[in-house]
Design a protein around this motif. Sequence first.
Motif, PDB file in Angstrom:
ATOM      1  N   ALA A  30       0.761  -1.088  -0.101  1.00  0.00           N
ATOM      2  CA  ALA A  30      -0.188  -0.055  -0.023  1.00  0.00           C
ATOM      3  C   ALA A  30       0.649   1.195   0.034  1.00  0.00           C
ATOM      4  O   ALA A  30       2.039   1.170   0.003  1.00  0.00           O
ATOM      5  N   PHE A  31       0.123   2.558  -0.008  1.00  0.00           N
ATOM      6  CA  PHE A  31       0.987   3.720  -0.093  1.00  0.00           C
ATOM      7  C   PHE A  31       1.699   3.877   1.317  1.00  0.00           C
ATOM      8  O   PHE A  31       1.055   3.682   2.410  1.00  0.00           O
ATOM      9  N   PRO A  32       2.762   4.213   1.439  1.00  0.00           N
ATOM     10  CA  PRO A  32       3.405   4.235   2.552  1.00  0.00           C
ATOM     11  C   PRO A  32       3.170   5.761   3.399  1.00  0.00           C
ATOM     12  O   PRO A  32       2.413   6.629   2.782  1.00  0.00           O
ATOM     13  N   ALA A  33       3.177   5.613   4.582  1.00  0.00           N
ATOM     14  CA  ALA A  33       2.612   6.610   5.504  1.00  0.00           C
ATOM     15  C   ALA A  33       3.200   8.050   5.482  1.00  0.00           C
ATOM     16  O   ALA A  33       2.460   8.899   5.258  1.00  0.00           O
ATOM     17  N   VAL A  34       4.377   7.919   5.317  1.00  0.00           N
ATOM     18  CA  VAL A  34       5.034   9.404   5.187  1.00  0.00           C
ATOM     19  C   VAL A  34       6.218   9.212   4.002  1.00  0.00           C
ATOM     20  O   VAL A  34       7.064   8.306   4.111  1.00  0.00           O
ATOM     21  N   VAL A  35       6.124  10.009   2.944  1.00  0.00           N
ATOM     22  CA  VAL A  35       7.457  10.050   1.968  1.00  0.00           C
ATOM     23  C   VAL A  35       7.630  11.539   1.634  1.00  0.00           C
ATOM     24  O   VAL A  35       7.030  12.362   1.901  1.00  0.00           O
ATOM     25  N   ASP A  36       8.804  11.597   1.216  1.00  0.00           N
ATOM     26  CA  ASP A  36       9.097  12.713   1.012  1.00  0.00           C
ATOM     27  C   ASP A  36       8.691  13.039  -0.587  1.00  0.00           C
ATOM     28  O   ASP A  36       8.881  12.107  -1.583  1.00  0.00           O
ATOM     29  N   GLU A  37       8.597  14.261  -1.006  1.00  0.00           N
ATOM     30  CA  GLU A  37       8.316  14.552  -2.392  1.00  0.00           C
ATOM     31  C   GLU A  37       9.416  14.182  -3.370  1.00  0.00           C
ATOM     32  O   GLU A  37      10.723  14.609  -3.073  1.00  0.00           O
ATOM     33  N   ASP A  38       9.418  13.799  -4.526  1.00  0.00           N
ATOM     34  CA  ASP A  38      10.519  13.417  -5.392  1.00  0.00           C
ATOM     35  C   ASP A  38      10.748  14.699  -6.239  1.00  0.00           C
ATOM     36  O   ASP A  38      10.225  15.470  -6.296  1.00  0.00           O
ATOM     37  N   VAL A  39      11.717  14.616  -6.732  1.00  0.00           N
ATOM     38  CA  VAL A  39      12.377  15.708  -7.853  1.00  0.00           C
ATOM     39  C   VAL A  39      11.531  15.906  -8.856  1.00  0.00           C
ATOM     40  O   VAL A  39      11.284  17.219  -9.074  1.00  0.00           O
ATOM     41  N   CYS A  40      10.897  15.064  -9.633  1.00  0.00           N
ATOM     42  CA  CYS A  40      10.243  15.156 -10.631  1.00  0.00           C
ATOM     43  C   CYS A  40       8.676  15.997 -10.534  1.00  0.00           C
ATOM     44  O   CYS A  40       8.198  16.931 -11.198  1.00  0.00           O
ATOM     45  N   LEU A  41       8.313  15.613  -9.179  1.00  0.00           N
ATOM     46  CA  LEU A  41       6.935  16.273  -8.910  1.00  0.00           C
ATOM     47  C   LEU A  41       7.256  18.009  -8.583  1.00  0.00           C
ATOM     48  O   LEU A  41       6.467  18.750  -9.157  1.00  0.00           O
ATOM     49  N   TRP A  42       8.145  18.219  -7.866  1.00  0.00           N
ATOM     50  CA  TRP A  42       8.531  19.646  -7.559  1.00  0.00           C
ATOM     51  C   TRP A  42       8.985  20.307  -8.977  1.00  0.00           C
ATOM     52  O   TRP A  42       8.827  21.441  -9.233  1.00  0.00           O
ATOM     53  N   HIS A  43       9.667  19.447  -9.700  1.00  0.00           N
ATOM     54  CA  HIS A  43      10.054  19.880 -11.399  1.00  0.00           C
ATOM     55  C   HIS A  43       8.713  20.350 -12.072  1.00  0.00           C
ATOM     56  O   HIS A  43       8.686  21.507 -12.702  1.00  0.00           O
ATOM     57  N   GLN A  44       7.693  19.527 -11.904  1.00  0.00           N
ATOM     58  CA  GLN A  44       6.392  19.848 -12.394  1.00  0.00           C
ATOM     59  C   GLN A  44       5.758  20.905 -11.682  1.00  0.00           C
ATOM     60  O   GLN A  44       5.044  21.974 -12.262  1.00  0.00           O
ATOM     61  N   ARG A  45       5.797  21.147 -10.466  1.00  0.00           N
ATOM     62  CA  ARG A  45       5.176  22.047  -9.804  1.00  0.00           C
ATOM     63  C   ARG A  45       5.942  23.532 -10.155  1.00  0.00           C
ATOM     64  O   ARG A  45       5.033  24.558 -10.062  1.00  0.00           O
ATOM     65  N   MET A  46       7.073  23.423 -10.018  1.00  0.00           N
ATOM     66  CA  MET A  46       7.710  24.962 -10.504  1.00  0.00           C
ATOM     67  C   MET A  46       7.702  25.185 -12.069  1.00  0.00           C
ATOM     68  O   MET A  46       8.687  25.883 -12.431  1.00  0.00           O
ATOM     69  N   GLY A  47       6.872  24.586 -12.738  1.00  0.00           N
ATOM     70  CA  GLY A  47       6.664  24.974 -14.089  1.00  0.00           C
ATOM     71  C   GLY A  47       7.677  24.586 -14.905  1.00  0.00           C
ATOM     72  O   GLY A  47       7.931  25.007 -16.079  1.00  0.00           O
ATOM     73  N   HIS A  48       8.224  23.171 -14.567  1.00  0.00           N
ATOM     74  CA  HIS A  48       9.104  22.227 -15.144  1.00  0.00           C
ATOM     75  C   HIS A  48      10.324  23.136 -15.392  1.00  0.00           C
ATOM     76  O   HIS A  48      11.150  23.171 -16.401  1.00  0.00           O
ATOM     77  N   LEU A  49      10.692  23.555 -14.084  1.00  0.00           N
ATOM     78  CA  LEU A  49      12.145  24.239 -13.943  1.00  0.00           C
ATOM     79  C   LEU A  49      13.248  23.218 -14.023  1.00  0.00           C
ATOM     80  O   LEU A  49      12.895  21.965 -13.885  1.00  0.00           O
ATOM     81  N   ASN A  50      14.646  23.639 -14.889  1.00  0.00           N
ATOM     82  CA  ASN A  50      15.490  22.511 -14.826  1.00  0.00           C
ATOM     83  C   ASN A  50      15.715  22.025 -13.611  1.00  0.00           C
ATOM     84  O   ASN A  50      15.722  22.277 -12.534  1.00  0.00           O
ATOM     85  N   PHE A  51      16.293  20.632 -13.688  1.00  0.00           N
ATOM     86  CA  PHE A  51      16.602  19.773 -12.617  1.00  0.00           C
ATOM     87  C   PHE A  51      17.776  20.407 -11.732  1.00  0.00           C
ATOM     88  O   PHE A  51      17.730  20.159 -10.299  1.00  0.00           O
TER      89      PHE A  51
END
Length: 592
Positions: free
Chosen positions: A381-402
């Motif tokens: 199942a889905f883990p209780a606590v996870v850190d946000e991955d780089v790809c997700l923040w890359h998308q949130r920031m309007g596809h900012l360079n990695f």
Amino acid sequence: MATNSNSGFMNIEKLTGRENYSTWSFAVQAYMQLEDLWQCTEVSPNTDIEIKKDVKAKSKLILLIDPMLYVHIREAKTTKEVWDNLTRAFDDSGLSRKVGLLKDLINTTLETSSCVEDYVNKIMTAAHRLRNIGFKVDDEWLGTLMLAGLPDLYKPMIMAIESSGVQISADLIKTKLLQEIKATETTAYFSNSKHQHQKYNPHHKQGQQKGPRCYNCNKYGHLGKNCWFKKNKTDTKDNNGFIAAFSASTHNDSMHWYIDSGATMHMTMHKDWLEDISTSNVKSIRIADNKVLHVEGCGNVTINVPDEQGSVSKIQVRNVLYVPDLSTNLLSVSKIIKSGCKIEFNESECNIFNQNGQNIAKAGLVSDLYKLITNEKKAQAFPAVVDEDVCLWHQRMGHLNFTDTKKLPSCTTGVKLTPSKEDIKCISCIEAKQTRQSFPSEGSRATELLEVIHSDVCGPMQTASLGGARYFVTFIDDLSRKVFVYPIKSKAEVLEKFNEFKNLVENELNKKIKKLRTDNGKEYINRNFDSYLKKSGILHQTTVPYTPEQNGLSERMNRTIIEKSKCMLFNAQLQNCYCSTGRSSGHGSIYH
């Protein structure tokens, strides 16, 4: 030298009525012109030679008519009378005829056709008949109608055509359907009560099946009174039975998922894997050994699978049945395809792709079964606590360079990133940011704010924004690189927006704009704009014609804004109207 004039004669289909009159008359006209007899259908004969020629033409014309229609021409004396009688009887171009043909055209779908070739042929034939009776059928409308008749399974293909920006036409869509849909038609398998595997093709219809069609289960090969599904219904009053290919006693693997083309629903035996559990409308399922299992609920399951970079990716499976007595967790092929995904099988593995063509999951062939490859430690199942991955923040920031995305934890509060490899790739960025090599340039930079302002207009966009804007104009300060973006409906609004921008920044900074650097567009090079700049004491610098590289700062900012919009559009699968920079009023500012 004698010629065989009957070769064309034999290839002409006989007139049977209104349905084929249009094509028949066209073919007959060509044939009669070839035989130098067409004038006989237009004028009555006067001389002996013309009478002899008319007899020949009348004979040929009568032989091209079905005998059942002779009643319409039996009293005709000349070829012209025969042709006129047929025209009055069968050349129906009235409103009723148009309505009937248009109804056939609109109601034709791929699901009601035997195959994709039959579907395209029905559409094109109906359109051709409408055009023959003087009804205008727009080419773009006809191509769009072909797409409208496709089931939801082909929605990703329609989105891809829309995103490509190509002009829709009937020939383009016809070619696309014949190439892509025909290429993706694959054969699946299902199990019957005797464990016999039969091939099943979703596009096969009645004309391609053997035997009668059952009114009970809608399948071919037996009658309703002999229907296996009807005979083997459970003795309880539940009628919501579904079939699964696995037998409860032949295969036991409670910790893994299997791709099952015979299952009509996703199913699991683990209640603790389910999220948002609710009551299921399905009360029981029937498996391949004819055993009925009870369904106790329905929910969503999040499965951890390894991605191409070796890290853990999460996919959510919705509407999963909770069946406690099930021996194997099953993922239904039909449900996966209906959700918009695509599945490809080969001799050693099975790959699942999302609507963007990304490989989101893979199954390996184990004991002739396709077992989903999962992260063994976190498959439940889905883990209780996870850190946000780089790809997700890359998308949130309007596809900012990695490179800059990875710096977020050090310059922000509350952002945590999981470790990742350096070779992360974003498919949306690759598709949206392709460009040619940069133009080498050298130059100086302003030493104070508002010394030099760069400006350019981008557009027109293919689709207007929600506020009706098809363009946007940018004003960039050379020193600070602060960018002001103004959506506009037409280029005529550029002077108005520059005046608005000038009043704003000069009032905030208590400074005056010294220079304005633009290209040679008519929105800048005109009498009103020139008069305004002279009145304000602003020096206007323009680039060499057809050299956008000299206005590179503005051009590059246009590209940055468009790329961010396109990346977010591709990633979120939004309509094109959301790809615009905003509404037609107000302004925005960004930093670069």
